[in-house]
Motif scaffolding. Structure first.
Motif, PDB file in Angstrom:
ATOM      1  N   UNK A 156      -0.225   1.941   3.672  1.00  9.79           N
ATOM      2  CA  UNK A 156      -1.425   2.412   4.359  1.00  9.79           C
ATOM      3  C   UNK A 156      -2.646   1.591   3.979  1.00  9.79           C
ATOM      4  N   UNK A 157      -2.683   1.135   2.732  1.00 15.78           N
ATOM      5  CA  UNK A 157      -3.816   0.336   2.265  1.00 15.78           C
ATOM      6  C   UNK A 157      -3.329  -0.752   1.319  1.00 15.78           C
ATOM      7  N   UNK A 158      -4.051  -1.851   1.325  1.00 20.21           N
ATOM      8  CA  UNK A 158      -3.801  -2.958   0.389  1.00 20.21           C
ATOM      9  C   UNK A 158      -5.086  -3.228  -0.365  1.00 20.21           C
ATOM     10  N   UNK A 159      -5.044  -3.094  -1.684  1.00 17.81           N
ATOM     11  CA  UNK A 159      -6.168  -3.451  -2.533  1.00 17.81           C
ATOM     12  C   UNK A 159      -5.828  -4.749  -3.239  1.00 17.81           C
ATOM     13  N   UNK A 160      -6.496  -5.821  -2.841  1.00 17.69           N
ATOM     14  CA  UNK A 160      -6.170  -7.164  -3.334  1.00 17.69           C
ATOM     15  C   UNK A 160      -6.894  -7.415  -4.654  1.00 17.69           C
ATOM     16  N   UNK A 161      -6.296  -6.948  -5.720  1.00 22.06           N
ATOM     17  CA  UNK A 161      -6.884  -7.040  -7.049  1.00 22.06           C
ATOM     18  C   UNK A 161      -6.806  -8.464  -7.584  1.00 22.06           C
ATOM     19  N   UNK A 162      -7.740  -8.817  -8.460  1.00 20.39           N
ATOM     20  CA  UNK A 162      -7.633 -10.098  -9.150  1.00 20.39           C
ATOM     21  C   UNK A 162      -6.520 -10.002 -10.202  1.00 20.39           C
TER      22      UNK A 162
END
Length: 556
Positions: free
Chosen positions: A16-22
């Motif tokens: 549902x969501x993608x959080x593109x973390x470092x």
């Protein structure tokens, strides 16, 4: 489903969501989520676990310096997204956070926090009430047993490390192992205590360990090396002797390790498909023979004798254990029931019969045994996971000891690393991560034509914004440089990675002389572990940092 990853993986496609973390900043995000939960008054472990839990107050206080706002620059995750993530998890009827290789092998600002990250995942699952309940993070009950199904239930000696240390850097022992990243220096710089001999078993550390150029050179200084392997590969080319085991089709199989992480309590056993040749030793016989020789017992003692000693000791221990399903039974009776055929099958049968669903040599008709698995070639299903706290615990206090001093100290170290992580993010420092795909998990898969055909997979993924800034083009070559090495690799511009991150798959680099990997050599690729740094390891586990490696990239 929310995926937190610097890469747009196949899992993201169904999320549902993608959080593109470092890369490597996962512990900062997790600690900030704990703080957000606390600020919202959402610390609710639930009565089912809460009455067996200590240390929540201490952990929440230790996480307080990490707020969604204070970690936003370093992680690349806006504070509002972090708070939403925490609130959604707290409000959900059930849920869990899951992390694996990507979080345990990642570095941040030249430091590693793999153990702390895994712990913080557990912390959040606990404080949101999602530990040990259906829909949350649960413990399997392995059919063949495990350390948390045997012995006294609900308490134990706990977990400790440091029964020894490496000579050069003093890395502590963890679960009987030392960091692979220390192997080279233990061969070359440990003086009279240096590593002089090596046995590898179906491994290729020259391609899979940090600063592999250094390890490749170090292996030439060994006095003796034996490899148990079917391949003459980048590592085994250094061996004085290569002992080929039977093929996978000539061996039986039971997933002893992986079934301890199963999402359902199942057991599957596979018979060998093909028979071994006359006189061909099984793999266990090869390893037992090597062990006998290493122990100074020469060639006179047969491997079966080692097996007999091992199974007899296991039976004696089990009948003497008041918690065992065969406590008080006659050793001779149990040994007779197991039969006289040496090897892994006899050991497996014993583990199944004395496991949590075991037949217990007649006491539980219809329970697990090797005969039962053979009669059910598609496996046996012992049902869904069930709540196991407190019987699963093996801590001295009999509680989930959330605030272990060693782990709390990691939060202090994490706090000290936060400014450097934020500076690296703000400066545009590029960070290298690895990747796998469906047909390329490990180096041995590259020597199978059907798995490597098609478009080249060993490319450098670069975000379009970074590619434009660096003057890179798809199909062109880029020079990637880290503290320890440099490679040239073909560029692939893609939005499958976040800005500030580049990605190379691991396990490639099949262009070394002295190997016999005909298929792999035609698609050699580039070894990403030329760039990974052997000096950066997680101080608690010794795990190498294979993701989040600071690099510079330039067009060739």
């Amino acid at each position: 489903m929310v995926v937190i990853d610097p890469r747009r993986t196949r899992t993201v496609e169904g999320a549902d969501r993608w959080l593109a973390i470092r890369p490597g900043t996962d512990p900062l995000l997790l600690a900030a989520m704990v703080t957000a939960l606390a600020q919202d008054g959402s610390i609710e472990p639930g009565e089912h676990v809460g009455k067996h839990l200590t240390g929540v107050t201490e952990v929440v206080a230790a996480c307080a310096p990490f707020t969604p706002e204070s970690v936003a620059v370093a992680t690349g995750i806006p504070a509002d997204d972090t708070r939403r993530l925490a609130r959604d998890l707290a409000a959900a009827p059930s849920g869990s956070i899951y992390g694996r290789i990507g979080t345990t092998t990642a570095g941040m600002a030249g430091a590693a926090f793999g153990t702390a990250t895994s712990w913080l995942i557990d912390v959040i699952n606990i404080v949101t009430g999602n530990l040990d309940r259906p829909g949350g993070a649960m413990f399997p009950t392995p059919v063949a047993g495990s350390a948390n199904t045997r012995g006294r239930r609900g308490s134990g000696s706990g977990f400790s490390t440091g029964r020894g240390a490496t000579v050069v850097s003093g890395y502590p022992e963890v679960m009987g192992e030392y960091p692979a990243g220390a192997m080279a220096e233990e061969i070359t710089h440990a003086g009279d205590e240096r590593m002089r001999a090596l046995i590898t078993i179906a491994g290729n550390p020259v391609l899979s360990t940090p600063n592999s150029v250094q390890l490749d050179a170090a292996l030439t200084q060994l006095d003796f090396m034996v490899s148990v392997d079917i391949y003459l590969n980048e590592t085994t080319r250094h061996a004085d002797v290569i002992l080929p085991p039977p093929s996978q089709l000539q061996r039986s199989h039971y997933d002893l390790a992986l079934l301890q992480f199963a999402v359902r309590n199942v057991a599957n056993y596979s018979e060998p498909v093909l028979a071994r040749s006359d006189g061909q030793p099984d793999e266990w016989e090869i390893l037992a023979r090597l062990g006998l020789i290493a122990a100074g017992m020469g060639l006179e003692v047969e491997p079966a004798a080692v097996d007999e000693v091992g199974i007899t000791a296991m039976v004696h221990a089990s009948v003497a254990d008041s918690n065992s399903p065969i406590h008080g039974r006659n050793v001779t009776e149990i040994m007779a029931a197991l039969g006289g055929q040496a090897g892994p099958e006899r050991l497996l049968d014993f583990m199944l019969q004395t496991g949590p669903f075991g037949a217990a040599f007649g006491r539980n008709p219809g329970g697990a045994s090797l005969d039962a698995l053979r009669a059910n070639p598609h496996g046996l299903d012992f049902g869904p996971l069930q709540p196991r706290v407190p019987e699963v615990l093996r801590t001295p206090s009999g509680a989930v000891e959330l605030a272990h001093p060693v782990l709390l100290a990691e939060l202090a170290r994490l706090r000290d690393a936060l400014p450097a992580a934020a500076t690296a993010a703000a400066s545009g420092q590029l960070s290298l991560v690895g990747r796998r795909d469906l047909r390329s998990n490990n180096s041995w898969m590259h020597n199978i034509e059907v798995l490597v055909k098609g478009a080249p997979r060993c490319t450098l993924h670069v975000h379009p914004v970074d590619a434009g800034r660096l003057g890179l083009q798809t199909g062109g070559l880029a020079r990637v440089t880290s503290r320890v090495g440099e490679v040239q690799v073909t560029v692939e511009i893609t939005e499958a990675v976040r800005e500030g991150v580049v990605s190379m798959p691991h396990g490639w680099g099949h262009d070394m002389s002295g190997t016999r990997l005909t298929v792999a050599a035609r698609r050699a690729g580039v070894n990403s572990n030329v760039l990974t740094d052997e000096a950066v390891v997680d101080p608690l586990s010794g795990t190498a940092v294979l993701n989040g490696v600071p690099v510079t990239v330039a067009s060739c």
